[in-house]
Scaffold this active site. Structure first.
Site, PDB file in Angstrom:
ATOM      1  N   PHE A 126       0.855  -1.183   0.000  1.00 17.97           N
ATOM      2  CA  PHE A 126       0.000   0.000   0.000  1.00 17.97           C
ATOM      3  C   PHE A 126       0.896   1.240   0.000  1.00 17.97           C
ATOM      4  O   PHE A 126       1.813   1.342   0.822  1.00 17.97           O
ATOM      5  CB  PHE A 126      -0.902  -0.011   1.231  1.00 17.97           C
ATOM      6  CG  PHE A 126      -2.013   0.990   1.194  1.00 17.97           C
ATOM      7  CD1 PHE A 126      -2.904   1.005   0.127  1.00 17.97           C
ATOM      8  CD2 PHE A 126      -2.189   1.907   2.208  1.00 17.97           C
ATOM      9  CE1 PHE A 126      -3.946   1.913   0.081  1.00 17.97           C
ATOM     10  CE2 PHE A 126      -3.222   2.826   2.173  1.00 17.97           C
ATOM     11  CZ  PHE A 126      -4.099   2.829   1.110  1.00 17.97           C
ATOM     12  N   ASP A 205       1.582  -5.947   7.238  1.00 19.88           N
ATOM     13  CA  ASP A 205       0.342  -5.164   7.249  1.00 19.88           C
ATOM     14  C   ASP A 205      -0.789  -6.105   6.843  1.00 19.88           C
ATOM     15  O   ASP A 205      -0.807  -6.642   5.730  1.00 19.88           O
ATOM     16  CB  ASP A 205       0.442  -3.987   6.269  1.00 19.88           C
ATOM     17  CG  ASP A 205      -0.778  -3.068   6.329  1.00 19.88           C
ATOM     18  OD1 ASP A 205      -1.843  -3.510   6.808  1.00 19.88           O
ATOM     19  OD2 ASP A 205      -0.671  -1.912   5.882  1.00 19.88           O
ATOM     20  N   TYR A 230     -11.511  -0.902   9.669  1.00 20.60           N
ATOM     21  CA  TYR A 230     -12.711  -0.402   9.003  1.00 20.60           C
ATOM     22  C   TYR A 230     -13.029  -1.104   7.693  1.00 20.60           C
ATOM     23  O   TYR A 230     -14.011  -0.769   7.037  1.00 20.60           O
ATOM     24  CB  TYR A 230     -12.634   1.116   8.774  1.00 20.60           C
ATOM     25  CG  TYR A 230     -11.358   1.633   8.167  1.00 20.60           C
ATOM     26  CD1 TYR A 230     -11.102   1.503   6.813  1.00 20.60           C
ATOM     27  CD2 TYR A 230     -10.426   2.293   8.956  1.00 20.60           C
ATOM     28  CE1 TYR A 230      -9.942   1.994   6.251  1.00 20.60           C
ATOM     29  CE2 TYR A 230      -9.260   2.801   8.409  1.00 20.60           C
ATOM     30  CZ  TYR A 230      -9.016   2.640   7.052  1.00 20.60           C
ATOM     31  OH  TYR A 230      -7.864   3.135   6.503  1.00 20.60           O
ATOM     32  N   LYS A 231     -12.220  -2.083   7.294  1.00 16.61           N
ATOM     33  CA  LYS A 231     -12.517  -2.835   6.082  1.00 16.61           C
ATOM     34  C   LYS A 231     -13.381  -4.052   6.456  1.00 16.61           C
ATOM     35  O   LYS A 231     -14.548  -3.916   6.769  1.00 16.61           O
ATOM     36  CB  LYS A 231     -11.226  -3.235   5.378  1.00 16.61           C
ATOM     37  CG  LYS A 231     -10.323  -2.055   5.008  1.00 16.61           C
ATOM     38  CD  LYS A 231      -9.094  -2.512   4.259  1.00 16.61           C
ATOM     39  CE  LYS A 231      -8.059  -1.417   4.134  1.00 16.61           C
ATOM     40  NZ  LYS A 231      -8.521  -0.201   3.465  1.00 16.61           N
ATOM     41  N   ARG A 380     -12.017  -2.599  -8.674  1.00 12.37           N
ATOM     42  CA  ARG A 380     -11.988  -3.626  -7.633  1.00 12.37           C
ATOM     43  C   ARG A 380     -13.395  -4.000  -7.172  1.00 12.37           C
ATOM     44  O   ARG A 380     -14.211  -3.132  -6.890  1.00 12.37           O
ATOM     45  CB  ARG A 380     -11.194  -3.147  -6.413  1.00 12.37           C
ATOM     46  CG  ARG A 380      -9.731  -2.903  -6.641  1.00 12.37           C
ATOM     47  CD  ARG A 380      -8.987  -2.764  -5.319  1.00 12.37           C
ATOM     48  NE  ARG A 380      -9.657  -1.871  -4.374  1.00 12.37           N
ATOM     49  CZ  ARG A 380      -9.222  -1.643  -3.139  1.00 12.37           C
ATOM     50  NH1 ARG A 380      -8.134  -2.234  -2.683  1.00 12.37           N
ATOM     51  NH2 ARG A 380      -9.875  -0.808  -2.343  1.00 12.37           N
TER      52      ARG A 380
END
Length: 420
Positions: A126, A205, A230-231, A380
């Site tokens: 990321f 991560d 939060y995913k 995505r």
């Protein structure tokens, strides 16, 4: 398409996790939400939890709530998160953001690895993580450098390519378990062993894998890890992240951000900082209590559903989506930009198209399908097995076909949204 619709209905009917969809707020059942890999849906039980934290704990108990439940919340919720990633109690704490937590750990690791000056990462990581790594390297100075291993296909990186970058100069290897674009999964165990063979520490991560993929940090002998909530954990927008440090390393690593919640006894108000014992030393300032408490509901749901069940459904659903791509989308010029092997693919599927941004906006604006776009050409589809159905997958592909056939995306070519 009719055959796929019948199959989807049958699979939804047989789905052992189907009841969990009712645990989430779904105001519009005709909107297909495939962005749970960016922001998970709102758990219904989080509403009552937040209401209680506002109306009763804050409204009634006031400052007394700190001693009654708030002060222990980062560790209590961290101990629950530990069960999702193969860690033990006292090894995970929920605090700050993923970026801040990564900064803490990379600084701590580089200081511990005196005499080694190289950090190894890859270009599937990321970008924010790479910013943090580079920023920490510049902050600490003393000859540190970041080596980025390059993917040859923008989808995956063979383990041997990363291993070749590891040497006696390597202080830390820092990678994302699941690639944010392609969903490619690194072999965590193999790469951790390779890093340890040359004396490097490892930071993973877990942001794009926690909550949908069984992770065993102990089995892989991982040193440190970070991840957002939060995913797939459905903790809410901007909810605090988590940080893991293997227990035997906790006393060796120092938190570079000295603040009162990481102090041994903050209410002694000593002028000289004394790091707390164990994982609590990685706390910094006052936790954001309202958003912190909202995280717990999503974790509880995942623990109830079971990660093995969630992973199996995720693999089946992404395979189903790729089968639909092969049958209907490939001939329309849509490329597959995720691994075909589900064993090395996370829970989102990325498609490539020159008009991907415009197509994404047309899906959202015209067809009530919410995916997301990642530069330069990635569309995505994030599959959240807790609440996404097989029928939604068919519906999304049908609506995508309409956009491709009618070229309605052309109306969105000039759009440049701030958030994609």
């Amino acid at each position: 398409m009719e055959d796929f619709k019948r199959r989807a209905l049958a699979l939804d009917h047989e789905d052992p996790l189907a009841s969990f969809r009712e645990e989430f707020v779904i105001e519009d059942s005709d909107t297909v939400y495939f962005d749970g890999n960016s922001l998970g849906r709102l758990p219904k039980r989080a509403i009552s939890s937040v209401r209680d934290s506002v109306e009763h704990q804050w409204g009634d108990r006031l400052v007394r709530a700190w001693g009654e439940s708030w002060v222990d919340a980062p560790l209590r919720i961290g101990n629950k998160a530990a069960r999702l990633i193969g860690a033990s109690e006292g090894e995970v704490i929920v605090c700050d953001s993923t970026s801040v937590n990564l900064f803490k750990l990379i600084c701590a690791a580089l200081r511990r690895q005196s005499g080694r000056h190289k950090v190894v990462s890859d270009d599937l990581n990321f970008p924010s993580d790479l910013y943090v790594l580079e920023g920490a390297i510049r902050f600490l100075g003393v000859g540190n450098e970041l080596e980025i291993v390059r993917s040859k296909n923008e989808i995956s990186i063979p383990a041997r390519d990363v291993e070749e970058a590891l040497d006696k100069r390597t202080a830390v290897m820092a990678l994302s378990h699941a690639s944010f674009k392609s969903g490619f999964l690194h072999d965590m165990s193999a790469l951790t062993r390779a890093a340890h063979r040359v004396g490097a520490l490892v930071i993973w991560d877990l942001s794009h894998s926690v909550g949908v993929i069984p992770i065993d940090l102990h089995d892989a002998d991982v040193d440190m890890a970070v991840g957002c909530t939060y995913k797939y954990l459905n903790g809410g927008p901007g909810s605090p992240a988590f940080l893991y440090v293997r227990k035997d390393l906790q006393e060796e690593l120092g938190n570079p951000i000295w603040a009162w919640f990481g102090e041994r006894n903050p209410f002694d108000f000593e002028l000289e900082y004394r790091p707390a014992d164990g994982i609590k030393r990685f706390l910094a300032g006052t936790p954001p209590i309202l958003s912190l408490l909202a995280v717990e509901s999503g974790i509880d749901l995942i623990l109830k559903a079971g990660l093995d069940h969630l992973r199996q459904k995720s693999m089946w659903q992404t395979e189903f989506l790729i089968e639909l791509w092969d049958r209907f989308l490939r001939e329309k010029g849509v490329a597959l930009k995720s691994p075909t092997d589900s064993a090395i693919r996370g829970s989102h599927v990325s498609f490539g198209h020159a008009e991907a941004l415009a197509i994404s906006l047309a899906l959202i604006g015209d067809q009530r399908v919410i995916p997301d776009f990642r530069q330069p050409d990635n569309l995505r589809f994030g599959i959240a097995p807790m609440y996404n159905t097989y029928s939604e997958i068919v519906t999304a592909v049908e609506r995508l076909l309409i956009i491709l056939q009618t070229k309605s995306f052309e109306r969105y070519r000039s759009a440049r949204p701030t958030v994609t």
